[in-house]
Design an enzyme around this catalytic site. Sequence first.
Site, PDB file in Angstrom:
ATOM      1  N   GLY A   5      -2.869   5.777  13.228  1.00 12.34           N
ATOM      2  CA  GLY A   5      -3.081   4.846  12.127  1.00 12.34           C
ATOM      3  C   GLY A   5      -2.597   3.450  12.458  1.00 12.34           C
ATOM      4  N   GLU A  48       5.545   0.436  13.488  1.00 12.64           N
ATOM      5  CA  GLU A  48       6.435   1.468  14.013  1.00 12.64           C
ATOM      6  C   GLU A  48       5.607   2.735  14.129  1.00 12.64           C
ATOM      7  OE1 GLU A  48      10.097   4.232  12.587  1.00 12.64           O
ATOM      8  OE2 GLU A  48      10.163   2.152  11.899  1.00 12.64           O
ATOM      9  N   GLY A 103       4.347   4.556  10.378  1.00  9.76           N
ATOM     10  CA  GLY A 103       3.544   5.762  10.227  1.00  9.76           C
ATOM     11  C   GLY A 103       3.087   6.306  11.561  1.00  9.76           C
ATOM     12  N   SER A 104       1.921   6.935  11.555  1.00  2.60           N
ATOM     13  CA  SER A 104       1.422   7.612  12.748  1.00  2.60           C
ATOM     14  C   SER A 104       0.942   6.624  13.800  1.00  2.60           C
ATOM     15  CB  SER A 104       0.258   8.541  12.373  1.00  2.60           C
ATOM     16  OG  SER A 104      -0.898   7.787  12.048  1.00  2.60           O
ATOM     17  N   ARG A 105       0.948   7.069  15.055  1.00  6.78           N
ATOM     18  CA  ARG A 105       0.487   6.206  16.129  1.00  6.78           C
ATOM     19  C   ARG A 105      -1.003   5.886  15.964  1.00  6.78           C
ATOM     20  NH1 ARG A 105       1.503   7.408  22.526  1.00  6.78           N
ATOM     21  NH2 ARG A 105       3.557   7.886  21.640  1.00  6.78           N
ATOM     22  N   GLU A 115       4.862  13.821  20.074  1.00  9.35           N
ATOM     23  CA  GLU A 115       5.800  13.893  18.953  1.00  9.35           C
ATOM     24  C   GLU A 115       5.389  15.010  18.000  1.00  9.35           C
ATOM     25  OE1 GLU A 115       7.850  10.915  15.694  1.00  9.35           O
ATOM     26  OE2 GLU A 115       5.713  10.722  16.072  1.00  9.35           O
ATOM     27  N   LYS A 137       0.874  -1.176   0.000  1.00 10.42           N
ATOM     28  CA  LYS A 137       0.000   0.000   0.000  1.00 10.42           C
ATOM     29  C   LYS A 137       0.909   1.224   0.000  1.00 10.42           C
ATOM     30  CE  LYS A 137      -2.787   3.326   1.665  1.00 10.42           C
ATOM     31  NZ  LYS A 137      -2.296   4.717   1.954  1.00 10.42           N
ATOM     32  N   CYS A 167      11.891   9.470  12.032  1.00 11.13           N
ATOM     33  CA  CYS A 167      11.380   8.831  13.243  1.00 11.13           C
ATOM     34  C   CYS A 167      12.426   8.801  14.342  1.00 11.13           C
ATOM     35  CB  CYS A 167      10.880   7.420  12.938  1.00 11.13           C
ATOM     36  SG  CYS A 167      12.037   6.437  11.991  1.00 11.13           S
TER      37      CYS A 167
END
Length: 530
Positions: free
Chosen positions: A242, A260, A238-240, A389, A181, A297
């Site tokens: 998501g 991650e 990606g984002s927390r 973050e 994706k 990151c």
Amino acid sequence: MSSMAPVLIAGSWRQASDATGHFNAENPTTGAAIAGDFPVSGAADLEAALSAAVDVAAELAATPPERIAAFLEAYADGIDAAADELIELAHAETALPREPRLAKAELPRTSGQLRQAAAAVRGYRWTQPVIDTAAGLRSHLAPLHKPVLVFGPNNFPYAFNAIAGSDFASAIAARNPVIAKAHPSHPHTSRRLAEIAHAALLATGLPPAAVQMLYHFDNEPGLRLCGDSRLGAIGFTGSRAGGLAIKAAADRAGIPVYVELSSVNPVFMLPGILAEQGEALAGEFFASCTMGSGQFCTNPGVVTVPTGADGDAFVEAARQRFAAASPSVVFSRGVLDHLASNVDVLRAAGADCLAGGARGNGPGYDYQPTLLSVDAATFLRNPAALQTEAFGPTSLLVRAADIDTMVALAAAFEGNLTGTLYRAADGRDDAAWQRVAAALRPRVGRLIANRMPTGVAVSPAMNHGGPYPSTGHPGFTAVGMPAAIRRFAALHSYDHVPDPLLPAELRDRNPGGVPRLVDGHWSDADLETA
């Protein structure tokens, strides 16, 4: 619909069958759309990709490792051959500099980790073969016999791209089909990489549906896909928010998911080193925080600095650099909005803004390099909010009066990818190092000495992972072969299975010289002579 870019499904490029919309890449420097429409795939495309991957999973699992390695190397060669084109595409879509970031760092890293994955495949070492002759048991790591779904992030258009990055290389090396994706921030780059991957796939004779790619899909069908038990595993960077939504969907179906999520990467400046080289460290800190517009990151998001004259001098030197810097272009309107919002969260939690703290005045997505500061007592009263973050050229300084306070701060951090301690060369900080490191070590995946955390080497000894919430599991790394491959594998044990029916690395004969744990001792010899 026919003018949209095609998706790669079931071994061929074709138009999306049920697109629910379309999108364009954007130039972050100007905010203008880049020509070319890309589809938002609907449920039918997702089902077609999953069904095709399921159909070839057993064939790919039975493929000789040499052919898997040949594909990975052919793909790496194709990326290197198309380097100029790929660099221009990624530069336009991300505003990352051609030199040195894309041309000298990220693109060679991407083809290099594909070749490292190929070497790991040929050597069988990633399978960790174990033989217990007395019990008649043999075991190794093996393919999942199911597809792996990979989500790529916005900040690495090559090295973590869903169709080319470490998760992709790891899943293919373990002989699992991949459904990639792509990230909507760089669809042109992803399409070109997928074309190169598809050509390498056909040239090396792997199943054509072993590699598929969709550009985007809506949350509802995407989460249904993540919870489909036909999947073998998921890789996400990606984002927390998501990542946790994906993890929740996968957990309900018992699907291993390697996410991650976020990290502020705490840095501790111990008193002795500031006395030695505070001015130089301020420059090093500023360069790390603003590199790539701070969109790593492993960006140094929280830096603990002693109170007192040396600490004050470091803070002032850093403040001057941040204040004098031009606004940094970030990847997208979404990144800009989240950055501004999270800086507001930090300020509302008690942080003072020393420099920056506002959007730029350019036509695109730019934000001022921002330096914030808070005292240790305030941080310890509200550690959750002050560890928010702020993804971009932003960092929070925490002022600590003594080593006891630094230890308390270290113990207050959530799980992070990295933690850094700077110590003096003459040893005067060593006792403090031991105390702070003892509190920090369980909270980080990689403990660093006297270096900013932004560099991630593709090494077998690298851990690009860490305790929750930096990742979903503290025992894996997303970078470094062969360890990264083991995420996408199953442990297979054989009980008194005849030697000719065993996988190659578990047989009595060991012509490849694979290191094996035989009756508690490592050996690369045949079993008859071990």
